[in-house]
Design an enzyme around this catalytic site. Structure first.
Site, PDB file in Angstrom:
ATOM      1  N   ARG A 134      25.681  -6.475  32.419  1.00  0.00           N
ATOM      2  CA  ARG A 134      24.824  -6.493  33.677  1.00  0.00           C
ATOM      3  C   ARG A 134      25.016  -5.057  34.412  1.00  0.00           C
ATOM      4  O   ARG A 134      23.652  -4.724  34.803  1.00  0.00           O
ATOM      5  CB  ARG A 134      25.129  -7.675  34.450  1.00  0.00           C
ATOM      6  CG  ARG A 134      24.293  -8.982  34.105  1.00  0.00           C
ATOM      7  CD  ARG A 134      25.341 -10.125  34.391  1.00  0.00           C
ATOM      8  NE  ARG A 134      26.586 -10.054  33.417  1.00  0.00           N
ATOM      9  CZ  ARG A 134      26.619 -10.607  32.471  1.00  0.00           C
ATOM     10  NH1 ARG A 134      25.543 -11.003  31.793  1.00  0.00           N
ATOM     11  NH2 ARG A 134      27.614 -10.121  31.591  1.00  0.00           N
ATOM     12  N   THR A 135      25.851  -4.846  35.110  1.00  0.00           N
ATOM     13  CA  THR A 135      25.882  -3.983  36.096  1.00  0.00           C
ATOM     14  C   THR A 135      25.647  -2.547  35.519  1.00  0.00           C
ATOM     15  O   THR A 135      24.659  -1.651  35.784  1.00  0.00           O
ATOM     16  CB  THR A 135      27.332  -3.771  36.588  1.00  0.00           C
ATOM     17  OG1 THR A 135      27.880  -4.948  36.958  1.00  0.00           O
ATOM     18  CG2 THR A 135      27.623  -2.770  37.814  1.00  0.00           C
TER      19      THR A 135
ATOM     20  N   LYS B  55      42.276  12.737  27.142  1.00  0.00           N
ATOM     21  CA  LYS B  55      43.517  13.625  27.320  1.00  0.00           C
ATOM     22  C   LYS B  55      44.224  13.701  28.434  1.00  0.00           C
ATOM     23  O   LYS B  55      44.881  14.525  28.911  1.00  0.00           O
ATOM     24  CB  LYS B  55      42.751  15.066  27.187  1.00  0.00           C
ATOM     25  CG  LYS B  55      42.019  15.193  26.056  1.00  0.00           C
ATOM     26  CD  LYS B  55      41.287  16.770  26.129  1.00  0.00           C
ATOM     27  CE  LYS B  55      40.002  16.917  25.155  1.00  0.00           C
ATOM     28  NZ  LYS B  55      39.239  17.832  25.353  1.00  0.00           N
TER      29      LYS B  55
ATOM     30  N   ARG C 112      32.792   1.926  37.648  1.00  0.00           N
ATOM     31  CA  ARG C 112      33.569   0.859  37.569  1.00  0.00           C
ATOM     32  C   ARG C 112      34.968   1.128  37.037  1.00  0.00           C
ATOM     33  O   ARG C 112      34.960   1.912  36.078  1.00  0.00           O
ATOM     34  CB  ARG C 112      32.877  -0.084  36.499  1.00  0.00           C
ATOM     35  CG  ARG C 112      33.860  -1.427  36.158  1.00  0.00           C
ATOM     36  CD  ARG C 112      32.971  -2.443  35.507  1.00  0.00           C
ATOM     37  NE  ARG C 112      32.235  -3.286  36.327  1.00  0.00           N
ATOM     38  CZ  ARG C 112      31.561  -4.243  36.065  1.00  0.00           C
ATOM     39  NH1 ARG C 112      31.793  -4.898  34.876  1.00  0.00           N
ATOM     40  NH2 ARG C 112      30.751  -4.902  36.895  1.00  0.00           N
TER      41      ARG C 112
ATOM     42  N   HIS D  77      32.765  -5.635  44.799  1.00  0.00           N
ATOM     43  CA  HIS D  77      31.746  -5.481  43.935  1.00  0.00           C
ATOM     44  C   HIS D  77      30.403  -5.415  44.612  1.00  0.00           C
ATOM     45  O   HIS D  77      29.519  -6.334  44.862  1.00  0.00           O
ATOM     46  CB  HIS D  77      31.724  -6.612  42.776  1.00  0.00           C
ATOM     47  CG  HIS D  77      30.866  -6.391  41.624  1.00  0.00           C
ATOM     48  ND1 HIS D  77      29.933  -5.237  41.465  1.00  0.00           N
ATOM     49  CD2 HIS D  77      30.934  -6.959  40.506  1.00  0.00           C
ATOM     50  CE1 HIS D  77      29.304  -5.224  40.382  1.00  0.00           C
ATOM     51  NE2 HIS D  77      29.818  -6.327  39.698  1.00  0.00           N
TER      52      HIS D  77
HETATM   53  N1   CP Z   1      28.378  -9.773  37.143  1.00  0.00           N
HETATM   54  C1   CP Z   1      28.538  -8.470  36.360  1.00  0.00           C
HETATM   55  O1   CP Z   1      29.380  -7.532  36.993  1.00  0.00           O
HETATM   56  O2   CP Z   1      28.733  -8.416  35.185  1.00  0.00           O
HETATM   57  P1   CP Z   1      29.260  -7.276  34.079  1.00  0.00           P
HETATM   58  O3   CP Z   1      30.574  -7.163  34.186  1.00  0.00           O
HETATM   59  O4   CP Z   1      28.630  -7.683  32.500  1.00  0.00           O
HETATM   60  O5   CP Z   1      28.457  -5.939  34.627  1.00  0.00           O
END
Ligand code: CP
Length: 302
Positions: free
Chosen positions: A49-50, A77, A99, A126
């Site tokens: 999703r993100t 590396k 992320r 998040h």
């Molecule tokens: N909700 C969410 O962060 O989903 P993903 O891990 O698929 O990005």
């Protein structure tokens, strides 16, 4: 807004502003385009999703994406996160979406002159998930004051729980948690309750994914037992108020956090959350680049 790494950095006014822009984009108001700007998405943890909704948002804004894959980059590396990001800044990338499994990774990047948008750090924050959740709640209720929010599940390991607890509390909601003892997070000052004691008075039931990847295999986990004690069963769903809603950041463990038949039930907003995520991420990128490039939020020609 110079960057977005934590919900703790946003005022309530900034939260409302980001949501209102996202809602305007969702209504069809055209965004300003950033066709001369470059962005990279650095995902050191898996995502559907993100990652995909940031990519969609970037295309909607006319941004040019410089592809980055950890598996084929010099991370393999031994290059540090700081040096990777400094490299992308040096070659002219204008913003980074990151992320990373390490909590607070963004503190290592404070010396950089490139905006960072946090797509999730370990069990820390998040912020874009929290903002899309808040947008989804705002569309239903228009206000947060005295809303009863129940966040259920793996509180201790969930960046979604932490971000939403902080932001929703600041906006005036009453947040309660339900969790097994080993997933209680003492650092968050919300009461722990039994789902069955509060389900009838709850406005928003927010289920969390069980974060198996952060448990180090130390737990014996029985999915059926978890579902009965902490999941959304059909019986609990039927006891919810008629106007109450069900949320989950996804991916969903069907039959564990939520009965599989309820994922698209009338009170569920799980796929609406995902749809809102694209517009919300457009809004976040635009607010950051508009400040950096002295640009505007909407396409003034249309
Ligand atoms: N909700 C969410 O962060 O989903 P993903 O891990 O698929 O990005």
């Amino acid at each position: 807004m110079k960057q977005l790494v934590s919900m703790e950095d946003l005022t309530n006014e900034e939260i409302y502003s980001l949501i209102e822009t996202a809602i305007e984009y969702k209504k069809g108001n055209k965004p300003n385009k950033f066709t001369d700007n470059y962005v990279s998405n650095l995902f050191f943890e898996n995502s559907t999703r993100t990652k995909c909704s940031f990519e969609m948002a970037e295309r909607q804004l006319g941004l040019q994406e410089i592809p980055f894959e950890t598996s084929t980059s010099s991370v393999k590396k031994g290059e540090s996160l700081y040096d990777t990001c400094k490299t992308l800044e040096s070659i002219g990338v204008d913003a980074l979406v990151i992320r990373h499994p390490q909590n607070d990774y963004y503190k290592e990047l404070e010396g950089l002159n490139i905006p960072v948008i946090n797509g999730g750090d370990g069990s820390g924050q998040h912020p874009t998930q929290s903002l899309l959740d808040i947008m989804t709640i705002y569309e239903e209720y228009k206000d947060f004051k005295d809303l009863n929010v129940l966040i259920c599940g793996d509180i201790k390991n969930s960046r979604v729980a932490r971000s939403n607890y902080q932001a929703l509390t600041a906006l005036g909601a009453n947040v309660k948690f339900a969790a097994p003892g080993e997933w209680v997070d003492e650092s968050l000052d919300a009461p722990y309750v039994k789902i069955d004691d509060v389900i009838e008075e709850t406005d928003i039931v927010m289920l969390l994914r069980v974060q198996h990847e952060r448990h180090d295999g130390e737990l014996s986990f029985d999915p059926h037992e978890y579902h009965e004690k902490y999941g959304l069963t059909k019986d609990r769903y039927n006891r919810m108020k008629s106007e109450a809603i069900v949320m989950h950041p996804a991916p969903v463990n069907r039959g564990v956090e939520i009965d599989s038949d309820l994922v698209e039930a009338p009170k569920a907003r799980i796929f609406k959350q995902m749809k809102n995520g694209m517009f919300l991420r457009m809004s976040v990128i635009t607010h950051i680049l508009a400040e950096k490039e002295e640009g505007v939020i909407f396409d003034v020609a249309n």
